[in-house]
Design an enzyme around this catalytic site. Structure first.
Site, mmCIF file in Angstrom:
data_model
loop_
_atom_site.group_PDB
_atom_site.id
_atom_site.type_symbol
_atom_site.label_atom_id
_atom_site.label_comp_id
_atom_site.label_asym_id
_atom_site.label_seq_id
_atom_site.Cartn_x
_atom_site.Cartn_y
_atom_site.Cartn_z
ATOM 1 N N LYS A 9 0.764 -1.156 0.043
ATOM 2 C CA LYS A 9 -0.132 0.143 -0.085
ATOM 3 C C LYS A 9 0.748 1.377 -0.099
ATOM 4 O O LYS A 9 2.106 1.253 0.546
ATOM 5 C CB LYS A 9 -0.998 -0.190 1.406
ATOM 6 C CG LYS A 9 -1.671 0.988 1.372
ATOM 7 C CD LYS A 9 -2.353 0.831 2.741
ATOM 8 C CE LYS A 9 -3.128 2.076 3.310
ATOM 9 N NZ LYS A 9 -2.431 3.563 3.082
ATOM 10 N N LYS A 14 7.431 0.787 1.630
ATOM 11 C CA LYS A 14 8.097 0.161 0.382
ATOM 12 C C LYS A 14 9.525 1.030 -0.171
ATOM 13 O O LYS A 14 10.490 0.057 -0.092
ATOM 14 C CB LYS A 14 7.233 0.147 -0.671
ATOM 15 C CG LYS A 14 6.206 -0.572 -0.955
ATOM 16 C CD LYS A 14 5.120 -0.518 -2.028
ATOM 17 C CE LYS A 14 4.634 1.001 -2.483
ATOM 18 N NZ LYS A 14 4.136 1.506 -1.514
ATOM 19 N N LYS A 40 4.549 8.605 -7.764
ATOM 20 C CA LYS A 40 5.276 9.360 -6.911
ATOM 21 C C LYS A 40 6.771 9.542 -7.236
ATOM 22 O O LYS A 40 7.029 10.506 -6.974
ATOM 23 C CB LYS A 40 5.128 8.728 -5.485
ATOM 24 C CG LYS A 40 4.488 9.734 -4.401
ATOM 25 C CD LYS A 40 4.433 9.283 -2.841
ATOM 26 C CE LYS A 40 4.435 8.057 -2.628
ATOM 27 N NZ LYS A 40 4.972 7.640 -1.532
ATOM 28 N N ASP A 126 -1.858 -0.357 -3.999
ATOM 29 C CA ASP A 126 -3.030 -0.253 -3.554
ATOM 30 C C ASP A 126 -4.129 -0.856 -4.410
ATOM 31 O O ASP A 126 -5.041 -1.328 -3.905
ATOM 32 C CB ASP A 126 -3.272 1.414 -3.611
ATOM 33 C CG ASP A 126 -2.683 2.041 -2.676
ATOM 34 O OD1 ASP A 126 -1.433 1.799 -2.400
ATOM 35 O OD2 ASP A 126 -3.183 2.733 -1.447
#
Ligand code: ADP
Ligand code: SF4
Ligand code: MG
Length: 252
Positions: A9, A14, A40, A126
Site C-alpha cells: 500500500k 516500500k 510518486k 493499492d
C-alpha cells in the site's frame, strides 16, 4: 540475475525498505538495479541525496531518443536507480508508464550492459490493476514480497496483491515469497499480520521495527544503511537483504 518485486500500500514503507535493502546489497559488493514503479517517483530518493531523479516517462516525453545514461542514475552507494514515473495526472494509464519504462530499458540493453546481480522493483500496490501487475504478469519479477503493517488497509492491499500473484503464478510467472512486516506499532500487530499470512497461505519472512533513525536518515537524504551503518536498524536491513538474496522456498 535475481528479480524481486516489492509491493504494498502507498505510504507503508516500500521505498524506505527497498532503498535500504539496495544500499545493503550494494555494500555487499552486488550490482543492484532499483526500479521505482510508483507515479510518486520517489523510490530512489534516499539513494540520491534526497532529490528525485528524472523519470523515464518525463525523459522520453522530451526526447524519444534518450540514451541509457539519461534514464539510469548511479547513486553514491553504487545502486543503479530508475524511476518509471507517471502519466500527466488525469490523463493516461500509470501502469502503461511502467510497461513503457521496462520496454525501453530492454530495448537499450540495460541488463546486458549493467549486468545487475539483482533487480528490485518498488511497486505501488493499492490497486492491483493490470498495469501495476505488470512486474508480476510480464515475467519481469521472479519473486514478490509484500510490505505491510498490522493496519487493516495495508493488510487488505496485501491480500489483493497475493491473489494477483497467485493467479499469474499458475502460468509460471512470479511466485509469492512472503510478507515483510514494517511495524507501525499498533496493538497486537504481530498476531494480526501472522493471521493474515495464514489466511493468504504465505508467511512473514521478516519483521522490521519502527525506528526513528529512518526519519533521521531521510532528513539527510540517505538510507539508514548509509547514514547510521552501525545502528540496529541498519543491521535489520542488511539481514533482510541477505535473506532476499539467499532465496529460499517460495510458497505457491
Ligand atoms: P511507500 O514507498 O510505501 O509509499 P515510504 O517508504 O515512502 O512508503 O515510507 C513512508 C514514510 O514512513 C516515510 O516517511 C518513512 O520515513 C516512514 N517509515 C517507513 N518505514 C519506517 C520504519 N521502519 N520506521 C520508521 N519510519 C518508517
Ligand atoms: Fe489505471 Fe491501472 Fe487501468 Fe492503467 S490499468 S488505467 S493504471 S486502473
Ligand atoms: Mg514509495
Amino acid at each position: 540475475m535475481k528479480k524481486i518485486a516489492i509491493y504494498g500500500k502507498g505510504g507503508i514503507g516500500k521505498s524506505t525498505t527497498v532503498s535500504n535493502v539496495s544500499a545493503a546489497m550494494a555494500a555487499m559488493g552486488m550490482t543492484v538495479l532499483q526500479i521505482g514503479c510508483d507515479p510518486k517517483a520517489d523510490s530512489t530518493r534516499n539513494l540520491t541525496g534526497g532529490k528525485n531523479i528524472p523519470t523515464v516517462l518525463d525523459t522520453l516525453r522530451e526526447n524519444g531518443d534518450a540514451e541509457l545514461e539519461d534514464l539510469v542514475v548511479k547513486s553514491s552507494t553504487g545502486v543503479l536507480c530508475v524511476e518509471s514515473g507517471g502519466p500527466v495526472p488525469g490523463i493516461g494509464c500509470a501502469g502503461r508508464g511502467i510497461i513503457t519504462a521496462f520496454e525501453k530499458l530492454e530495448e537499450l540493453e540495460a541488463y546486458e550492459i549493467y549486468k545487475p546481480d539483482v533487480v528490485l522493483y518498488d511497486v505501488l500496490g493499492d490497486v492491483v490493476c493490470g498495469g501495476f501487475a505488470m512486474p508480476i504478469r510480464g515475467g519481469y519479477a521472479d519473486e514478490v514480497c509484500i510490505v505491510t503493517s498490522g493496519e487493516m488497509m495495508s493488510l487488505y492491499a496485501a491480500t489483493n496483491i497475493s491473489y494477483a500473484v497467485k493467479s499469474f503464478g499458475k502460468r509460471g510467472y512470479a511466485s509469492l515469497r512472503g510478507l515483510i512486516l514494517n511495524a507501525k506499532n499498533i496493538e497486537g500487530e504481530n498476531e494480526l499480520v501472522d493471521k493474515a499470512a495464514t489466511e493468504i497461505e504465505t508467511r512473514v519472512i521478516y519483521r522490521l521495527p519502527r525506528d526513528p533513525f529512518v526519519q533521521q536518515a531521510e532528513a539527510q537524504g540517505k538510507t539508514v544503511v548509509e547514514a547510521f551503518p552501525d545502528s540496529d536498524m541498519a543491521m535489520h536491513y542488511k539481514a533482510l537483504a541477505k535473506l532476499l538474496m539467499e532465496g529460499g522456498k517460495c510458497l505457491e
